[in-house]
Design a protein around this motif. Structure first.
Motif, short mmCIF file in Angstrom:
data_model
loop_
_atom_site.label_atom_id
_atom_site.label_comp_id
_atom_site.label_asym_id
_atom_site.label_seq_id
_atom_site.Cartn_x
_atom_site.Cartn_y
_atom_site.Cartn_z
N VAL A 1 -56.90 -16.60 27.20
CA VAL A 1 -55.87 -17.05 26.26
C VAL A 1 -56.45 -18.09 25.31
CG1 VAL A 1 -53.70 -18.33 26.04
CG2 VAL A 1 -53.92 -16.52 27.75
N ASP A 2 -57.25 -19.00 25.84
CA ASP A 2 -57.84 -20.04 25.00
C ASP A 2 -58.76 -19.44 23.94
OD1 ASP A 2 -57.97 -22.98 24.67
OD2 ASP A 2 -60.10 -22.66 25.01
N VAL A 3 -59.55 -18.45 24.33
CA VAL A 3 -60.43 -17.78 23.36
C VAL A 3 -59.59 -17.10 22.28
CG1 VAL A 3 -62.04 -15.85 23.07
CG2 VAL A 3 -62.34 -17.45 24.97
N ARG A 4 -58.55 -16.40 22.70
CA ARG A 4 -57.68 -15.69 21.75
C ARG A 4 -56.96 -16.68 20.83
NH1 ARG A 4 -56.59 -12.32 18.41
NH2 ARG A 4 -55.06 -10.66 18.65
N LYS B 1 -50.89 -28.71 28.68
CA LYS B 1 -51.18 -28.21 30.02
C LYS B 1 -51.31 -26.69 30.07
CE LYS B 1 -48.75 -31.97 32.44
NZ LYS B 1 -48.34 -32.79 31.29
N ARG B 2 -50.97 -26.00 28.99
CA ARG B 2 -50.95 -24.52 28.95
C ARG B 2 -49.99 -23.97 30.01
NH1 ARG B 2 -53.40 -25.59 24.74
NH2 ARG B 2 -55.43 -24.71 24.15
N PHE B 3 -48.89 -24.70 30.21
CA PHE B 3 -47.91 -24.30 31.22
C PHE B 3 -47.29 -22.94 30.90
CE2 PHE B 3 -43.59 -24.23 32.97
CZ PHE B 3 -43.82 -24.55 34.29
N ARG B 4 -46.91 -22.73 29.64
CA ARG B 4 -46.23 -21.49 29.26
C ARG B 4 -47.12 -20.26 29.40
NH1 ARG B 4 -44.87 -25.91 27.24
NH2 ARG B 4 -42.69 -26.54 26.92
N PRO B 5 -48.36 -20.28 28.87
CA PRO B 5 -49.22 -19.11 29.10
C PRO B 5 -49.55 -18.90 30.57
CG PRO B 5 -50.40 -20.82 27.89
CD PRO B 5 -48.96 -21.22 27.91
N VAL C 1 -52.29 -11.17 27.55
CA VAL C 1 -53.02 -12.27 26.93
C VAL C 1 -52.46 -12.57 25.54
CG1 VAL C 1 -55.26 -13.00 25.99
CG2 VAL C 1 -55.14 -11.93 28.26
N ASP C 2 -52.19 -11.53 24.76
CA ASP C 2 -51.61 -11.76 23.43
C ASP C 2 -50.21 -12.37 23.52
OD1 ASP C 2 -53.80 -10.95 22.01
OD2 ASP C 2 -52.91 -9.12 21.21
N ALA C 3 -49.42 -11.90 24.47
CA ALA C 3 -48.07 -12.46 24.65
C ALA C 3 -48.16 -13.94 25.03
CB ALA C 3 -47.32 -11.68 25.72
N ALA C 4 -49.06 -14.27 25.94
CA ALA C 4 -49.24 -15.67 26.36
C ALA C 4 -49.71 -16.52 25.19
CB ALA C 4 -50.24 -15.73 27.51
N THR C 5 -50.58 -15.96 24.36
CA THR C 5 -51.07 -16.68 23.19
C THR C 5 -49.96 -16.91 22.18
OG1 THR C 5 -53.26 -15.66 23.50
CG2 THR C 5 -52.81 -16.66 21.36
N GLY C 6 -49.12 -15.89 21.97
CA GLY C 6 -48.00 -16.03 21.04
C GLY C 6 -47.03 -17.11 21.47
N VAL C 7 -46.76 -17.18 22.77
CA VAL C 7 -45.86 -18.21 23.29
C VAL C 7 -46.48 -19.60 23.09
CG1 VAL C 7 -44.89 -19.17 25.41
CG2 VAL C 7 -44.67 -16.73 24.94
N GLU C 8 -47.76 -19.74 23.38
CA GLU C 8 -48.40 -21.05 23.22
C GLU C 8 -48.46 -21.47 21.75
OE1 GLU C 8 -50.38 -24.56 24.76
OE2 GLU C 8 -48.90 -23.10 25.46
N LEU C 9 -48.69 -20.52 20.85
CA LEU C 9 -48.68 -20.83 19.42
C LEU C 9 -47.30 -21.31 18.98
CD1 LEU C 9 -50.74 -17.85 17.98
CD2 LEU C 9 -51.25 -20.27 17.60
N LYS D 1 -48.40 -17.37 12.58
CA LYS D 1 -49.46 -16.78 13.40
C LYS D 1 -48.90 -16.22 14.71
CE LYS D 1 -53.37 -17.50 11.13
NZ LYS D 1 -54.31 -16.40 10.79
N ALA D 2 -47.94 -16.95 15.29
CA ALA D 2 -47.30 -16.46 16.52
C ALA D 2 -46.58 -15.15 16.25
CB ALA D 2 -46.32 -17.51 17.05
#
Length: 331
Positions: A27-30, A54-58, A76-84, A127-128
């Motif tokens: 997720v961090d890379v993405r 904390k990256r709690f959501r992803p 991974v993309d879904a987790a990235t979208g939530v963190e964004l 971006k999200a």
């Protein structure tokens, strides 16, 4: 950084923790791929908060996916979208709160300016949406509905409860919208893209919203009870700003004559250091804090009980422990 998110999973097996850690690294890379920009200034401003949090959501998205087939590119993309989405909201929050520090570093509005912070927040929301668009129409609809509730909750948070409304119910609904909905979406996406049945996806949506409320309620309690060295935050910030958190609402509702001075202070301007210190001391010693903790732990137990409907396994065990750990966190 990934270890910070996994601290909320004290009961997770070593194998599960290892998979989640690898997922958070992906997720961090993405995330860094998505926020990069041809313009160096925009790239720096967009990445300003990328190392914090904390990256709690992803983590929750990845954990929910373990109920199905586990991590894949869509998860991974879904987790990235939530963190964004979460990161974008922080840029806006810091402008509205006139914050100086976020995650132990100067806030974006301090390093740059309010206009840049707002526009970078907007860019990250875009971006999200862009990354979620690759996940299909249903995911886009969920993202839009989440964004509407998140904004509505933030607007209502700045308002007092309407005349005739129960202040406690108003406050709890604000928490569900402002904080709960995005964590609900994180859990929902994980189950969706992990290939879980609709019934499991719905359970995870309900579970995530409760966990989000527990997360915010524990924050509100920590604002009163913690010392700055423990939490990295200035104690009593909400109190100084006149925010009606759960302990404050319980204290204001007390009919005990012995609480008259505290009730008076909680209706006063607490920007004065002496009055603020007095109010914080009285509130820390008041049963309102224990009442707020009890309410928070009750919601955490409700979330944990939902997982009983999903059978048994390492992911279920971790999901049951998660809200209970969040309710009792000290930082």
């Amino acid at each position: 950084m990934t270890a910070a998110a996994l601290k909320a999973l004290p009961g997770a097996s070593g194998e599960l923790t290892s998979r989640l850690d690898e997922g958070l690294k992906a997720v961090d890379v993405r995330l860094r791929e998505v926020i990069d920009h041809d313009d160096p200034f925009i790239a720096r401003a967009s990445a300003h908060l990328a190392d914090g949090g904390k990256r709690f959501r992803p983590m929750l998205t990845l954990l929910a996916a373990e109920l199905g087939t586990g991590r894949n590119d869509q998860v991974v993309d879904a987790a990235t979208g939530v963190e964004l989405t979460h990161m974008a909201s922080l840029y806006h929050d810091d402008v509205m709160d006139e914050a100086q520090v976020r995650h132990g570093i100067p806030s974006a509005n301090t390093v740059y300016d309010n206009s840049t912070a707002i526009l970078v927040g907007d860019l990250l929301f875009g971006k999200a949406s862009e990354i979620v668009a690759g996940l299909g129409a249903e995911a886009v609809l969920i993202q839009a509905q989440t964004f509407v509730r998140l904004c509505a909750g933030q607007i209502q948070d700045d308002q007092q409860a309407p005349a005739g409304a129960d202040p406690m119910q108003h406050y709890l609904q604000v928490l569900a919208d402002k904080t709960g909905v995005l964590i609900a979406t994180a859990a929902r996406y994980g189950a969706m893209f992990g290939g879980c049945p609709d019934s499991t996806i719905e359970v995870m949506r309900e579970y995530g919203e409760l966990v989000g409320m527990v997360f915010q309620l524990s924050d509100d309690i920590l604002d009163i009870t913690s010392e700055e060295e423990e939490s990295g935050k200035t104690p009593g910030t909400d109190l100084r700003e006149g925010v009606l958190t759960l302990p404050v609402l319980y204290a204001r509702g007390s009919q005990d004559p012995a609480d008259a001075r505290l009730r008076e202070l909680l209706s006063a301007d607490l920007t004065d250091d002496a009055l603020h210190s007095e109010a914080l001391g009285l509130l820390r010693a008041h049963q309102a804090v224990a009442q707020a903790r009890e309410h928070t732990q009750g919601l955490a137990q409700r979330a944990a009980d939902l997982i009983d409907t999903l059978g048994e396994g390492p992911a279920q065990d971790a999901l049951k422990q998660l809200p209970l750990a969040v309710a009792l966190r000290t930082a």
